[in-house]
Design a protein around this motif. Sequence first.
Motif, PDB file in Angstrom:
ATOM      1  N   THR A  29     -23.182  88.596  66.442  1.00  0.00           N
ATOM      2  CA  THR A  29     -22.683  90.087  66.883  1.00  0.00           C
ATOM      3  C   THR A  29     -23.674  89.888  67.732  1.00  0.00           C
ATOM      4  N   THR A  35     -20.317  95.276  68.792  1.00  0.00           N
ATOM      5  CA  THR A  35     -21.390  95.282  67.597  1.00  0.00           C
ATOM      6  C   THR A  35     -22.406  95.066  67.913  1.00  0.00           C
ATOM      7  N   CYS A  51     -17.802  92.136  56.933  1.00  0.00           N
ATOM      8  CA  CYS A  51     -18.954  92.844  57.544  1.00  0.00           C
ATOM      9  C   CYS A  51     -19.617  93.880  57.230  1.00  0.00           C
ATOM     10  N   SER A  79     -13.263  94.376  64.064  1.00  0.00           N
ATOM     11  CA  SER A  79     -14.437  93.766  64.269  1.00  0.00           C
ATOM     12  C   SER A  79     -14.258  93.039  62.898  1.00  0.00           C
TER      13      SER A  79
END
Length: 152
Positions: A29, A35, A51, A79
């Motif tokens: 990440t 992100t 997440c 994501s």
Amino acid sequence: MESTPPSPPTRIANLLRQVRHTGDYHLLTEAIPYTRFLGIGVENTTGEVLCRMRYAPMLIGNSSIPALHGGTLGALLESAAIFELLLRTQTDRVPKIISITVDFLRSGRPQDTLAKATITRLGRRVANLQVQAWQEDRSKPIASANALFLLS
């Protein structure tokens, strides 16, 4: 002779191997500016990849309610799907999104938001995923998505 830095696909492949071996999702990440900017991280505390988008005031889209911006929720859902594919398959390249449909189910409050992606169909070239985002209660999602990805 000078050595040249590895090409982006090679760097990603090396990073993925390292993350899969060590379980240190933070490496992945942090390597993605988007992100990192949104405060999206990957957790695996219960044996499933989740997440988390850490709350920050910049994530508010409607300050009179206040509610999270729909674009940040969409980014979290996308994501989560990408990380699920990267960590659960043997791909060494970031999958390319073909389509995503996001359903906003209720307002996101100013607090951390979690998301979980589930691979519903994994072919040789294409993957389908369903994703849900929630805050306090997993049984009350605030947004969901269906996504289709092209695998390299």
